[in-house]
Design an enzyme around this catalytic site. Structure first.
Site, PDB file in Angstrom:
ATOM      1  N   TYR A  51       0.769  -1.203   0.017  1.00  0.00           N
ATOM      2  CA  TYR A  51      -0.192   0.031  -0.052  1.00  0.00           C
ATOM      3  C   TYR A  51       0.920   1.242  -0.093  1.00  0.00           C
ATOM      4  O   TYR A  51       0.569   2.358  -0.664  1.00  0.00           O
ATOM      5  CB  TYR A  51      -0.837  -0.031   1.372  1.00  0.00           C
ATOM      6  N   ASP A  52       1.929   1.168   0.873  1.00  0.00           N
ATOM      7  CA  ASP A  52       2.890   2.277   0.909  1.00  0.00           C
ATOM      8  C   ASP A  52       3.353   2.714  -0.240  1.00  0.00           C
ATOM      9  O   ASP A  52       3.881   3.753  -0.723  1.00  0.00           O
ATOM     10  CB  ASP A  52       3.923   2.190   2.069  1.00  0.00           C
ATOM     11  N   GLU A 131      13.729  -1.707  41.619  1.00  0.00           N
ATOM     12  CA  GLU A 131      14.298  -1.822  40.279  1.00  0.00           C
ATOM     13  C   GLU A 131      14.277  -0.210  39.684  1.00  0.00           C
ATOM     14  O   GLU A 131      13.061   0.222  39.859  1.00  0.00           O
ATOM     15  CB  GLU A 131      13.899  -2.802  39.548  1.00  0.00           C
ATOM     16  N   LYS A 133      12.731   2.425  37.258  1.00  0.00           N
ATOM     17  CA  LYS A 133      11.514   2.665  36.319  1.00  0.00           C
ATOM     18  C   LYS A 133      12.130   3.043  34.984  1.00  0.00           C
ATOM     19  O   LYS A 133      12.606   4.300  34.899  1.00  0.00           O
ATOM     20  CB  LYS A 133      10.454   3.515  37.087  1.00  0.00           C
ATOM     21  N   ASP A 135      12.373   4.809  31.356  1.00  0.00           N
ATOM     22  CA  ASP A 135      11.401   5.733  30.973  1.00  0.00           C
ATOM     23  C   ASP A 135      11.398   5.571  29.254  1.00  0.00           C
ATOM     24  O   ASP A 135      11.859   6.181  28.440  1.00  0.00           O
ATOM     25  CB  ASP A 135      11.733   7.225  31.051  1.00  0.00           C
ATOM     26  N   TYR A 243      10.321  -6.948  32.719  1.00  0.00           N
ATOM     27  CA  TYR A 243      10.208  -6.749  34.348  1.00  0.00           C
ATOM     28  C   TYR A 243       8.828  -7.387  34.583  1.00  0.00           C
ATOM     29  O   TYR A 243       8.398  -7.386  35.913  1.00  0.00           O
ATOM     30  CB  TYR A 243      10.324  -5.354  34.671  1.00  0.00           C
ATOM     31  N   LYS A 307       8.181  -3.668  44.311  1.00  0.00           N
ATOM     32  CA  LYS A 307       7.249  -4.767  44.121  1.00  0.00           C
ATOM     33  C   LYS A 307       7.119  -5.799  45.307  1.00  0.00           C
ATOM     34  O   LYS A 307       8.320  -6.293  45.486  1.00  0.00           O
ATOM     35  CB  LYS A 307       7.366  -5.302  42.694  1.00  0.00           C
ATOM     36  N   LYS A 331       8.702   8.020  42.287  1.00  0.00           N
ATOM     37  CA  LYS A 331       9.429   8.750  41.179  1.00  0.00           C
ATOM     38  C   LYS A 331      10.364  10.042  41.730  1.00  0.00           C
ATOM     39  O   LYS A 331      10.451  10.260  42.857  1.00  0.00           O
ATOM     40  CB  LYS A 331       8.130   9.720  40.578  1.00  0.00           C
ATOM     41  N   CYS A 436     -18.125  33.604  30.883  1.00  0.00           N
ATOM     42  CA  CYS A 436     -17.388  32.643  29.966  1.00  0.00           C
ATOM     43  C   CYS A 436     -16.842  33.630  28.749  1.00  0.00           C
ATOM     44  O   CYS A 436     -17.630  33.901  28.017  1.00  0.00           O
ATOM     45  CB  CYS A 436     -18.380  31.687  29.670  1.00  0.00           C
ATOM     46  N   CYS A 439     -19.074  31.979  25.638  1.00  0.00           N
ATOM     47  CA  CYS A 439     -20.456  32.361  25.253  1.00  0.00           C
ATOM     48  C   CYS A 439     -21.086  33.296  26.057  1.00  0.00           C
ATOM     49  O   CYS A 439     -22.232  33.756  25.845  1.00  0.00           O
ATOM     50  CB  CYS A 439     -21.405  31.046  25.646  1.00  0.00           C
ATOM     51  N   CYS A 460     -18.883  27.748  33.721  1.00  0.00           N
ATOM     52  CA  CYS A 460     -19.822  28.411  32.935  1.00  0.00           C
ATOM     53  C   CYS A 460     -21.285  27.904  33.145  1.00  0.00           C
ATOM     54  O   CYS A 460     -21.389  26.869  33.296  1.00  0.00           O
ATOM     55  CB  CYS A 460     -19.409  28.352  31.423  1.00  0.00           C
ATOM     56  N   CYS A 466     -23.397  26.935  25.627  1.00  0.00           N
ATOM     57  CA  CYS A 466     -22.224  27.320  25.465  1.00  0.00           C
ATOM     58  C   CYS A 466     -21.386  26.507  24.276  1.00  0.00           C
ATOM     59  O   CYS A 466     -21.286  25.173  24.300  1.00  0.00           O
ATOM     60  CB  CYS A 466     -21.558  26.956  26.755  1.00  0.00           C
TER      61      CYS A 466
HETATM   62  S1  IVH Z   1       5.739  -2.876  36.665  1.00  0.00           S
HETATM   63  C1  IVH Z   1       1.496  -4.328  36.684  1.00  0.00           C
HETATM   64  N1  IVH Z   1       8.442  -2.258  36.563  1.00  0.00           N
HETATM   65  O1  IVH Z   1       5.734   2.090  33.995  1.00  0.00           O
HETATM   66  C2  IVH Z   1       2.705  -3.505  36.797  1.00  0.00           C
HETATM   67  N2  IVH Z   1       6.640  -0.980  35.008  1.00  0.00           N
HETATM   68  O2  IVH Z   1       3.800   3.764  35.093  1.00  0.00           O
HETATM   69  C3  IVH Z   1       3.497  -3.624  35.512  1.00  0.00           C
HETATM   70  N3  IVH Z   1       7.741   0.719  33.827  1.00  0.00           N
HETATM   71  O3  IVH Z   1       3.403   0.867  32.013  1.00  0.00           O
HETATM   72  C4  IVH Z   1       4.422  -2.528  35.331  1.00  0.00           C
HETATM   73  N4  IVH Z   1       9.885   0.503  34.257  1.00  0.00           N
HETATM   74  O4  IVH Z   1       5.547   0.832  31.110  1.00  0.00           O
HETATM   75  C5  IVH Z   1       6.906  -1.976  35.893  1.00  0.00           C
HETATM   76  N5  IVH Z   1      10.675  -1.769  36.133  1.00  0.00           N
HETATM   77  C6  IVH Z   1       9.503  -1.355  35.952  1.00  0.00           C
HETATM   78  C7  IVH Z   1       9.139  -0.583  35.003  1.00  0.00           C
HETATM   79  C8  IVH Z   1       7.745  -0.154  34.559  1.00  0.00           C
HETATM   80  C9  IVH Z   1       8.887   1.140  33.687  1.00  0.00           C
HETATM   81  C10 IVH Z   1       6.553   1.401  33.189  1.00  0.00           C
HETATM   82  C11 IVH Z   1       5.543   0.537  32.344  1.00  0.00           C
HETATM   83  C12 IVH Z   1       4.336   0.694  32.909  1.00  0.00           C
HETATM   84  C13 IVH Z   1       4.454   2.203  33.520  1.00  0.00           C
HETATM   85  C14 IVH Z   1       3.456   2.286  34.934  1.00  0.00           C
END
Ligand code: IVH
Length: 719
Positions: A51-52, A131, A133, A135, A243, A307, A331, A436, A439, A460, A466
């Site tokens: 298609y592309d 562990e 998180k 990004d 994870y 966890k 965080k 408002c 409106c 409002c 509105c």
């Molecule tokens: S556990 C049931 N572990 O964070 C929970 N999530 O805010 C399953 N993420 O959608 C997630 N590092 O994309 C878990 N070490 C980690 C993570 C992690 C990044 C992200 C993941 C999730 C989001 C939740």
């Protein structure tokens, strides 16, 4: 012409205009036909790549012969964007999110909450994993008999996009699991991310090619994974950390840590900074160690995830709304920046709220350019907090002020503080509008009948007259997690609204019929054409039947988000049942009122908003008209739940001894039961502990089955 012939075609620069026009016409028809098959029949007959290729040739012809680019050209129309689509994949086990905390105390509270839920003493050993998180973006990869079969993005948690071919190009993702004792079905979940080095290299290449730069590694990773051409994905060195997991036929371990080791054994990378911690002090120590090391990791992380290690306990703890009770994302503090507040704009939300938006001199925060931020509400601008207390030492925010803003991950940037020393001499206090801006109706701050306090939000009073509210409601109605009508984006709604074609939700479903009778048909207008009109109408038709939770969410009832909508759908099963109950619940002494307020997860504010919504005549009219056009699919108790109490209404009373009230409720809900707070004719079962009083009497009076906790466990097991 078929794409297979494409290579034998003459290069476009060797064509005459007549030849090019003929080919352009043929190709246009062919592409339109593929669009139709894709959109209307959901049955494409060519691959995305084929298609592309057709589209590319079509565009190349227009590039060489600009006279072919008329308003009728497919390149000038919206809706024919089939190439931007991935197939959908329903997650068999939903992909959830994590509860967040920022302060160290929140970690302590998290652990205490768990102990309370389990009724554990403060000194009973409780182990967590900690562990980083990552990004990036989460991905669920399904292996059957050890072979990779599908990979899907998270999407809305219930349904994601099929990115299997792209996932196969990621080096860290094995095509076949290694080792022995591989479960028949194993869904691995984790994060796709880009290293800082590779991110910089990709942006250099983008720049060299004159293409837009990615704002941060996460966007670049998402953009790379969601490529229609897997070759592009393959050229971007994406990484993956495992994870978590989804559906698993036989669990290879009984702890989180053990699962991580099993994942490593199957051939995945798991984060080397994963630790087991047996106290809050150890968790925080690891958090601060990771935070210190953050800049040296070579990839972006935005916190630490804790966890509960024991999977049996994870099971007992279950979920609240869409996050597990057994996990917390701790965080890192938000990144801040200083800039100038150049103006304040008022945006009218779909519930009529007047939302002040800061227009900022653009500034980079954590790699992203920020030019708007929220100012929350009138009091916030004045320096007054939610409980009437002073914030920022009572300093107000004025246009021209130098302000401190922050941004944390996906959170909307906020104006946090004012640098008073830099306030211009002529800066005046901001006067919040009392009319408002959309409106002209009065905008008022209501007094909450329950607390006697003035609402922080000025609204409002124009209701459906509105245009801002009506438009915002419509935009919400068609949005991705509501009716999800392709080709009905925000701009279209604005256009249709202004022309009076669509002003209420029900108008969407009569649009095709009115268009057929109209003298000013859409397909004859500038910017439209037959294909795009057909695609739009097909997308609308496809939504005449809609899941109940989406319908409830689409209505835009204040405070009713996706989670509440799902809970309501699950509780009432049909729209009519909800509507009837909400009407009856207008009487605060009614059984319906008691029922509505006792649905787990539906608090008093949400319940009141629902009652108010169904009381309003305009809404009733809208609903009648809408339901004449669309049907809500009734919602059944989740199919995966087959238990002796699925679909039953249970009341717990008296003091429970083997589980906390919270745990009992969560367990019953997990088993597909509804938990009510009071006994009525609708109650199927009362579980009574010692000291049960009036509820037990009521159960006896109504002839409702009663059992004690042992009876409950004998009925449902200990799972
Ligand atoms: S556990 C049931 N572990 O964070 C929970 N999530 O805010 C399953 N993420 O959608 C997630 N590092 O994309 C878990 N070490 C980690 C993570 C992690 C990044 C992200 C993941 C999730 C989001 C939740």
């Amino acid at each position: 012409m078929s794409p297979k012939n494409a290579p034998s075609l003459k290069p476009v620069d060797q064509l005459t205009l007549t030849e090019a026009r003929a080919e352009h016409d043929d190709l246009g028809r062919e592409i339109a036909e593929h669009d139709r098959r894709y959109y209307e029949e959901d049955a494409p007959t060519v691959s995305d790549a084929e298609y592309d290729a057709l589209r590319k040739r079509y565009e190349a012809l227009e590039g060489m012969f600009p006279e072919l680019k008329t308003t009728e050209s497919l390149t000038q129309k919206v809706g024919s964007r089939a190439s931007e689509k991935f197939a959908k994949v329903r997650h068999r086990v939903p992909m959830l999110s994590l509860a967040n905390g920022f302060a160290d105390e929140e970690v302590e509270e998290f652990v205490e909450r768990i102990r309370r839920f389990l009724q554990w003493k403060a000194d009973a050993p409780l182990v967590f994993t900690a562990e980083p998180k990552i990004d990036g973006l989460s991905l669920s990869i399904r292996y059957e008999k050890g072979r990779l079969v599908t990979a899907a993005t998270r999407g809305d948690g219930a349904e994601g996009e099929d990115v299997t071919n792209n996932a196969r190009t990621v080096g860290d993702i094995p095509h076949a699991l290694k080792g022995s004792n591989i479960p028949d079905v194993f869904e691995v979940r984790g994060e796709v991310y880009l290293s800082h080095k590779d991110f910089a290299a990709i942006n250099e290449r983008q720049e060299a090619a004159g293409k837009p730069l990615f704002a941060n590694p996460r966007n670049a990773a998402a953009g790379s994974l969601r490529q229609l051409d897997p070759k592009i994905t393959a050229s971007r060195p994406l990484c993956f950390f495992a994870y978590a997991w989804g559906e698993v036929s036989e669990m290879p371990a009984s702890t989180q840590y053990g699962m991580m080791e099993a994942l490593r054994g199957f051939g995945f990378k798991v984060n080397p900074l994963t630790r087991r911690c047996s106290s809050v002090a150890e968790m925080l120590e690891h958090y601060h160690a990771i935070e210190t090391d953050r800049a040296n990791l070579g990839y972006d992380i935005d916190g630490v995830v804790y966890k509960v290690d024991d999977l049996g306990l994870q099971q007992r703890l279950g979920f609240v709304s869409r996050s597990p009770r057994w996990a917390l994302a701790h965080k890192f503090p938000a990144q801040k920046a200083v800039t100038v507040l150049e103006g304040i704009e008022i945006n009218v939300g779909r519930t009529g709220s007047l939302n002040p938006i800061a227009r900022l001199r653009p500034v980079t925060v954590g790699g992203v350019v920020v030019s708007n931020a929220t100012l929350h509400n009138e009091d916030y601008i004045k320096g007054i907090g939610g409980n009437g207390e002073k914030i920022r030492g009572g300093v107000d925010i004025r246009i021209g002020d130098t302000v401190i803003i922050n941004r944390a991950g996906d959170v909307i940037p906020k104006v946090l503080d004012v640098v008073l020393e830099k306030r211009p001499a002529d800066a005046r206090p901001y006067e919040f509008p009392t009319q408002c801006p959309a409106c002209g109706s009065h905008a008022v701050r209501e007094v909450n009948p329950r607390t006697g306090k003035e609402d922080a939000v000025r609204r409002c009073t124009g209701g459906l007259i509105c245009p801002a509210q009506a438009r915002e409601r419509l935009k919400h109605f068609v949005s991705r997690n509501a009716f999800d009508i392709e080709g009905m984006g925000e701009q279209r709604i604005d256009e249709f609204y202004e022309e009076g074609l669509v002003q209420r939700p029900q108008d969407i479903f009569t649009l095709a019929e009115r268009n057929a009778r109209s003298l000013k048909r859409l397909e004859n207008r500038e910017g439209w054409g037959e294909t795009s009109v057909r695609n739009l109408f097909a997308a609308i038709e496809a939504r005449r039947s809609i899941s109940l939770n989406r319908l409830i969410f689409a209505l835009g009832i204040p405070h009713v988000g996706e989670t509440s909508a799902r809970l309501l759908a699950r509780h009432f099963g049909t729209f009519e049942a909800l509507r009837e109950a909400a009407r009856a619940a207008a009487d605060p002494d009614s059984e319906a009122h008691a029922e509505l307020t006792s649905i787990g997860g539906i608090g008093p504010v949400v319940a009141e908003a629902i009652i108010e919504f169904f009381k309003e005549g305009h809404n009733e009219e809208m609903l009648d008209a809408l339901l004449a056009q669309v049907t809500a699919e009734p919602m059944e108790a989740p199919a995966t739940v087959s238990s002796p109490v699925a679909g039953k209404t249970v009341v717990f009373t008296g003091s429970l001894e083997q589980m906390t009230r919270e745990e009992a409720k969560a367990m019953a809900e997990r088993l597909g039961a509804k938990v009510a707070g009071s006994v009525s004719k609708k109650t199927d079962l009362v579980v009574a502990g010692p000291g049960a009083g009036s509820k037990l009497a009521k159960a006896a009076e109504l002839g409702v089955q009663v059992m004690d906790e042992d009876g409950w466990f004998a009925l449902v097991g200990r799972g």
